[in-house]
Motif scaffolding. Structure first.
Motif, mmCIF file in Angstrom:
data_model
loop_
_atom_site.group_PDB
_atom_site.id
_atom_site.type_symbol
_atom_site.label_atom_id
_atom_site.label_comp_id
_atom_site.label_asym_id
_atom_site.label_seq_id
_atom_site.Cartn_x
_atom_site.Cartn_y
_atom_site.Cartn_z
ATOM 1 N N ALA A 275 0.861 -1.188 -0.091
ATOM 2 C CA ALA A 275 0.081 0.014 0.073
ATOM 3 C C ALA A 275 0.923 1.179 -0.027
ATOM 4 N N ALA A 276 1.929 1.254 -0.837
ATOM 5 C CA ALA A 276 2.810 2.349 -1.053
ATOM 6 C C ALA A 276 2.318 3.778 -1.026
ATOM 7 N N GLU A 277 1.082 3.875 -1.751
ATOM 8 C CA GLU A 277 0.463 5.225 -1.966
ATOM 9 C C GLU A 277 0.023 5.629 -0.750
ATOM 10 N N TYR A 278 -0.401 4.946 0.357
ATOM 11 C CA TYR A 278 -0.910 5.293 1.781
ATOM 12 C C TYR A 278 0.316 5.736 2.587
ATOM 13 N N TYR A 279 1.608 5.479 2.169
ATOM 14 C CA TYR A 279 2.687 5.748 3.363
ATOM 15 C C TYR A 279 3.926 6.540 2.655
ATOM 16 N N ASP A 280 3.935 6.583 1.423
ATOM 17 C CA ASP A 280 5.114 7.090 0.689
ATOM 18 C C ASP A 280 5.137 8.601 0.714
ATOM 19 N N SER A 281 3.803 9.189 0.756
ATOM 20 C CA SER A 281 3.509 10.828 0.753
ATOM 21 C C SER A 281 3.669 11.291 2.254
ATOM 22 N N LEU A 282 3.448 10.513 3.332
ATOM 23 C CA LEU A 282 3.288 10.872 4.681
ATOM 24 C C LEU A 282 4.665 11.357 5.316
ATOM 25 N N PRO A 283 4.584 12.442 5.900
ATOM 26 C CA PRO A 283 5.865 12.872 6.641
ATOM 27 C C PRO A 283 6.532 11.692 7.237
ATOM 28 N N GLN A 284 8.029 11.721 7.321
ATOM 29 C CA GLN A 284 8.693 10.431 7.861
ATOM 30 C C GLN A 284 9.952 11.092 8.368
ATOM 31 N N HIS A 285 10.483 10.131 9.263
ATOM 32 C CA HIS A 285 11.815 10.604 9.901
ATOM 33 C C HIS A 285 12.886 9.520 9.072
ATOM 34 N N THR A 286 14.085 10.371 8.782
ATOM 35 C CA THR A 286 15.325 9.655 8.168
ATOM 36 C C THR A 286 16.403 9.217 9.145
ATOM 37 N N SER A 287 16.241 9.725 10.303
ATOM 38 C CA SER A 287 17.459 9.454 11.370
ATOM 39 C C SER A 287 16.881 9.712 12.796
ATOM 40 N N TRP A 288 16.965 8.509 13.345
ATOM 41 C CA TRP A 288 16.606 8.865 15.003
ATOM 42 C C TRP A 288 17.583 9.698 15.652
ATOM 43 N N VAL A 289 19.009 9.651 15.063
ATOM 44 C CA VAL A 289 19.841 10.631 15.934
ATOM 45 C C VAL A 289 19.393 12.117 15.877
ATOM 46 N N ARG A 290 19.023 12.181 14.347
ATOM 47 C CA ARG A 290 18.704 13.735 13.991
ATOM 48 C C ARG A 290 17.316 14.095 14.825
ATOM 49 N N VAL A 291 16.417 13.125 15.157
ATOM 50 C CA VAL A 291 15.274 13.260 15.834
ATOM 51 C C VAL A 291 15.661 13.706 17.154
ATOM 52 N N LEU A 292 16.779 13.054 18.058
ATOM 53 C CA LEU A 292 16.936 13.439 19.239
ATOM 54 C C LEU A 292 17.737 15.052 19.186
ATOM 55 N N TRP A 293 18.499 15.129 18.134
ATOM 56 C CA TRP A 293 18.820 16.507 18.207
ATOM 57 C C TRP A 293 18.072 17.461 17.806
ATOM 58 N N ASP A 294 16.966 17.493 17.171
ATOM 59 C CA ASP A 294 15.968 18.321 16.860
ATOM 60 C C ASP A 294 15.175 18.356 17.984
ATOM 61 N N PHE A 295 14.862 17.314 18.862
ATOM 62 C CA PHE A 295 14.049 17.346 20.085
ATOM 63 C C PHE A 295 14.848 18.204 21.168
ATOM 64 N N VAL A 296 15.922 18.214 21.192
ATOM 65 C CA VAL A 296 16.585 18.862 22.196
ATOM 66 C C VAL A 296 16.797 20.534 22.013
ATOM 67 N N PHE A 297 17.358 20.697 20.786
ATOM 68 C CA PHE A 297 17.706 22.091 20.241
ATOM 69 C C PHE A 297 16.777 22.955 19.567
ATOM 70 N N ASP A 298 15.488 22.260 19.125
ATOM 71 C CA ASP A 298 14.335 22.972 18.570
ATOM 72 C C ASP A 298 13.162 23.367 19.528
ATOM 73 N N ASP A 299 13.219 24.866 19.881
ATOM 74 C CA ASP A 299 12.151 25.226 20.678
ATOM 75 C C ASP A 299 10.817 24.679 20.728
ATOM 76 N N SER A 300 10.473 24.363 19.461
ATOM 77 C CA SER A 300 8.977 24.191 19.005
ATOM 78 C C SER A 300 8.772 22.640 19.525
ATOM 79 N N ILE A 301 9.600 21.933 19.874
ATOM 80 C CA ILE A 301 9.596 20.604 20.282
ATOM 81 C C ILE A 301 9.923 20.322 21.650
ATOM 82 N N GLY A 302 9.304 19.388 22.307
ATOM 83 C CA GLY A 302 9.596 19.144 23.785
ATOM 84 C C GLY A 302 8.628 17.953 24.263
ATOM 85 N N PRO A 303 8.508 17.645 25.572
ATOM 86 C CA PRO A 303 7.711 16.682 25.830
ATOM 87 C C PRO A 303 6.202 17.007 25.817
ATOM 88 N N TYR A 304 6.043 18.417 25.657
ATOM 89 C CA TYR A 304 4.590 18.701 25.542
ATOM 90 C C TYR A 304 4.113 18.454 24.015
#
Length: 317
Positions: A275-304
């Motif tokens: 069912a590629a057309e249902y998933y390929d167009s959705l936002p996705q992460h390419t790196s879990w390390v980048r996720v952690l970096w953005d979580f820490v340093f992006d003011d718009s993201i946090g536990p909330y």
């Protein structure tokens, strides 16, 4: 947090309301059912950790911690994700629910602390009431969102993440202790005592410290943040299709998992392929390390940065 009010019985809307890949591709249902390879993979991982316990008994304490973070903890984190898979009865099938629960306790042994029975009890609510206020204990508390709001504090929050996951249910949605949880604790205690008797304290420290360290500030732990934190407004569940799926039972295929929780992790890539057309167009992460970096340093993201829902539950007479 964004709050949505829903009536009981309605499954919470996800990234795109009205998506029904199973209706268009009924062959996806053929992927449901037990994964016969899972029990052998998990058994191999448990035996590997038992061998590691034997090997670390004579190394220095420094190397005990190093090996725990770089090797043993990775296996233990992977075992927690195997337990996640087993909680959906994919080791032995729905008709053998008890075997799944017992096998989860076996997978739990190298983690060092009882985990599997409690996880199963609360994970059901995560799927049934995704983001439910007071129901889904995966959602951080308001206190966490308020306090851990700077880069340094968010870094501390990531490090302490395993403790929040362990203690949050007791605050947010306490439930009576079940007989399975008592059995899980007893089996784990016996296993820990046997390891201590055979090889001393270092293997116990190796197992438990590895579990704590690799569920905290570690590249694999990026999946905790990647799965349901709202990096883009209106999108709360994200998949990751990178190489770390190879050692995490494909937990990165998270949109696919929430669409079809009865499909084993090993077959989730086939869901995306069918069912590629249902998933390929959705936002996705390419790196879990980048996720952690953005979580820490992006003011718009946090536990909330989670969608929180208020469910109007109807009491059964």
């Amino acid at each position: 947090m964004v709050t949505i009010i829903l009536s009981a019985g309605k499954f919470p809307p996800d990234n795109t309301e009205g998506r029904k890949p199973g209706a268009k591709y009924p062959e996806i249902k053929s992927l449901m059912g037990p994964d016969p390879q899972l029990k052998w993979v998990v058994t191999g991982m448990v035996l590997t950790q038992l061998l590691a316990c034997y090997l670390v008994q004579d190394v220095s304490w420094k190397w005990v911690v190093i090996w725990a973070y770089t090797f043993g903890g990775c296996i233990n984190h992977s075992l927690t994700l195997a337990i996640h898979d087993i909680s959906h009865n994919v080791a032995f099938g729905n008709k053998q629910a008890r075997w799944n629960r017992w096998f989860a306790m076996f997978a739990n042994l190298p983690i060092g602390l009882p985990y599997s029975a409690s996880f199963k009890k609360y994970h059901i609510d995560h799927h049934r009431y995704l983001g439910g206020d007071g129901l889904d204990v995966d959602v951080p508390t308001d206190l966490e969102g308020w306090f851990f709001c700077t880069p340094f504090r968010k870094l501390i929050w990531l490090f302490l993440q395993p403790f929040f996951y362990a203690l949050r249910p007791l605050v947010v949605n306490p439930k009576p202790v079940s007989s399975l949880e008592v059995l899980n604790a007893a089996v784990q205690l016996v296993a820990d005592v046997c390891i201590f008797y055979l090889w001393g304290l270092k293997p116990i420290v190796y197992l438990i410290s590895g579990s704590i360290l690799c569920m905290g500030l570690h590249p694999i732990s990026g999946h905790f943040i990647a799965e349901h934190y709202m990096f883009l407004k209106g999108h709360e569940t994200y998949s990751y299709y990178g190489p770390l799926n190879l050692i995490t039972f494909n937990v990165g295929y998270h949109m696919e998992h929430h669409d079809f929780p009865s499909i084993p992790g090993s077959r989730l890539p086939l869901v995306k392929k069918m069912a590629a057309e249902y998933y390929d167009s959705l936002p996705q992460h390419t790196s879990w390390v980048r996720v952690l970096w953005d979580f820490v340093f992006d003011d718009s993201i946090g536990p909330y940065a989670r969608i929180k829902r208020e469910y109007k539950l109807v009491k059964q007479e």
